[in-house]
Design an enzyme around this catalytic site. Sequence first.
Site, short mmCIF file in Angstrom:
data_model
loop_
_atom_site.label_atom_id
_atom_site.label_comp_id
_atom_site.label_asym_id
_atom_site.label_seq_id
_atom_site.Cartn_x
_atom_site.Cartn_y
_atom_site.Cartn_z
N TYR A 174 -11.66 -1.19 -1.26
CA TYR A 174 -11.70 -0.45 0.01
C TYR A 174 -10.38 0.24 0.30
O TYR A 174 -10.31 1.10 1.19
CB TYR A 174 -12.07 -1.39 1.17
CG TYR A 174 -10.91 -2.13 1.80
CD1 TYR A 174 -10.32 -3.22 1.17
CD2 TYR A 174 -10.39 -1.73 3.02
CE1 TYR A 174 -9.25 -3.88 1.74
CE2 TYR A 174 -9.33 -2.39 3.60
CZ TYR A 174 -8.75 -3.47 2.96
OH TYR A 174 -7.69 -4.11 3.53
N ARG A 175 -9.33 -0.08 -0.48
CA ARG A 175 -7.99 0.38 -0.13
C ARG A 175 -7.09 -0.03 -1.29
O ARG A 175 -7.35 -1.04 -1.96
CB ARG A 175 -7.57 -0.36 1.13
CG ARG A 175 -6.25 0.00 1.74
CD ARG A 175 -6.02 -0.91 2.94
NE ARG A 175 -4.83 -0.58 3.66
CZ ARG A 175 -4.27 -1.36 4.58
NH1 ARG A 175 -4.83 -2.51 4.88
NH2 ARG A 175 -3.19 -0.99 5.22
N TYR B 70 0.83 -1.20 0.00
CA TYR B 70 0.00 0.00 0.00
C TYR B 70 0.87 1.26 0.00
O TYR B 70 0.42 2.31 0.43
CB TYR B 70 -0.95 0.00 1.20
CG TYR B 70 -1.93 -1.14 1.19
CD1 TYR B 70 -2.97 -1.17 0.27
CD2 TYR B 70 -1.80 -2.20 2.07
CE1 TYR B 70 -3.87 -2.23 0.24
CE2 TYR B 70 -2.69 -3.27 2.06
CZ TYR B 70 -3.72 -3.27 1.14
OH TYR B 70 -4.60 -4.32 1.11
#
Lengths: 138, 547
Positions: free
Chosen positions: B492-493, B91
């Site tokens: 969601y991410r 991420y």
Amino acid sequence: MDGFQIGRLRFAAACALLAMSLGGPALSQTLPSLNAAPPAGPDRSAGRMVFYKWCSDCHSTAEGPGSMALQRKYQGSLPAILEQRSSLPPAYVKVVVRHGISFMPSFRKTEISDAELALVADYLAHGQGRADQTTKRP
Amino acid sequence: MKLPQNVSQADFTAALKAFAGIVGDQWVFTTDEDLELYRDSYSLMWGEADERTASAAVAPDNADQVVELVKIANQYRIPIYPISTGKNLGYGGAAPAFAGSVVFDLKRMNRIVEIDERNGYVVVEPGVSYFDLHKYIQEKGLKLWIDCAGPGWGSLLGNALDGGLGYTLATYRSHFDAQCGIEVVLPNGRMMRTGMGALPGAKTWQQFKPGFGPRIDGLFKQSNYGVVTKMGFWLMPAPENHTTGVVTIPRFRDIIPLVDAIGRLEQSKIVQGLWNLSSPTTGTSGDGGPGGGASKQKDSKILAILNDPGGVDMDKLDAAAGAAGIPFWACEFNFYGPKKLIKAQWDCVRDALKEISGAKFKLDEIRALPLSPEELAKMRDAVTLGIPTLKTFDLGPMLSYEGEDVVGHIFFSPIIPRTGEAAIEAMDVFATIARKYKLPYPPVQFPASMFERAFMYVVALPVTRSPTVNAKIREMFRELVLIAAERGWGEYRTAPAFYDLIMGTYSYNDHALLEFLETIKDAVDPNGIMSAGRYAIWPRHLRDAKG
């Protein structure tokens, strides 16, 4: 609790000194649960402490992701558990920690300072090749 | 020396000098060697011109220093990018979302500011990891549990701000939902506290989430409106016992009534622990931790169906499993608390699921906590017991892709409806794409139930050091995102490389949401210094530059 032979006071003092000299973390460091006696010879407990904090979760058991990767790499010709290696070149340890290798990411100086890296590299460079040598979280 | 965009050498030099005046020379990093450490080890753009790398990094020790650093950044219009532990691999890691930003490395800010056993909360700085907090609680002998993300080196605060998840009770698993109270340095250098923290001397900052007036905590999740320097979290009282209960269901399409029944149990707060689906047809049976890996099935007929290069035919698998007496589904529930509560919850699960023909039930031994080291060692992972680990990096089969060593992963993780029908559809859609691209993908993959009311479907994609292969992965990711969006499923991410792509799918009414976020951005950060581009929120001058 364990077979760690270095006295609590001496170990705590070493950690405190380490924390001060390295501008260390605000969290207090205390004695970890260490599972086997450290190698004989010069006191490398500070390096062992760094290993415990940053390396042990992947490298102290055969099931650790790092050990599994090293088992795949060496196919048993070298121990997959780092502390069971009889020697690891400090320069190699430093390169791997700062650059990462395979799934292992690099570690920043705010995580492992240069001084701490030197300690853990020295610790791993003086392994005794003992099959029971591991340092892991309780 | 790399310069931030639109910043002169003279201004950058002056800003770095001023930063050093606040934090000390040793905590300002500008050499190439040091800045290597602020690359994202799992970047899909590694070594490419568009890789998002830092121009410098600064590591403050406390929130007051952050205030001063932000003021300096504002003065010289320096783009900055705060990170917490910098370990949200997949991420973005420690790298900025906008190339040339100065990373504010908050790892040194690792104080556990306050912990309250009586009211069950903790206040932490950004550098506190799950390992740190767990160790602290153990040493102090506090009767509290944490809910940790997969990798224990993650930051409580950073993971929550990124929308991360854990593995214990529903109330605590969605980490941003478990937060209560934020301290944030706004882009103009002003410090603010949310909720009850806005009341000087507040006694309930970590006890009452709504505060007074609009509840704005959510503005700091997946955004760039400030540097969060403290965050409170609700913690779970250490439970007395834990066990798992397994329900097996015979037929593939039984997943539909199964999910409906579990949904009612969860919505009624009867089932609160994480439950995991697996399929005994693949020969796996987990212990409640995150699963994965190759099939362990021994039955040759079933194995042939699982390994069919044309994909798993669920009807054939269903029939073969039925003939072999193997149930299609196993659903494992985690239970926590007093024995009598666990037994009552299990009775309710039995009552709810016994209507499904052929359902079988097995409650494992209820074990007093904490488990012994020997018992823990037998678990694949201990995250369901609130114990941080790094076992999540034991990802199994993803070692090479297209002849290149795999050095990391990114996740495509759409949110899909919490129904058996949607689960079946997602399994089919994503397995087809995985097959098309020869991804190392389990033969039957199930949705995850971490969120209370929706499924999350996770497809792990490899990251290599080959720009050619990584470009293919990016295209694959793009295809996955668009195919999901066509079905009404959104992520969601995500990793920085896909912020804009995914925000582009949240386009209702001509991108009204993004326009609102940009309006806030321009108001609170008129100079556009703070985490430009994070989650696709760009400041005005960069939006204009992009056209």
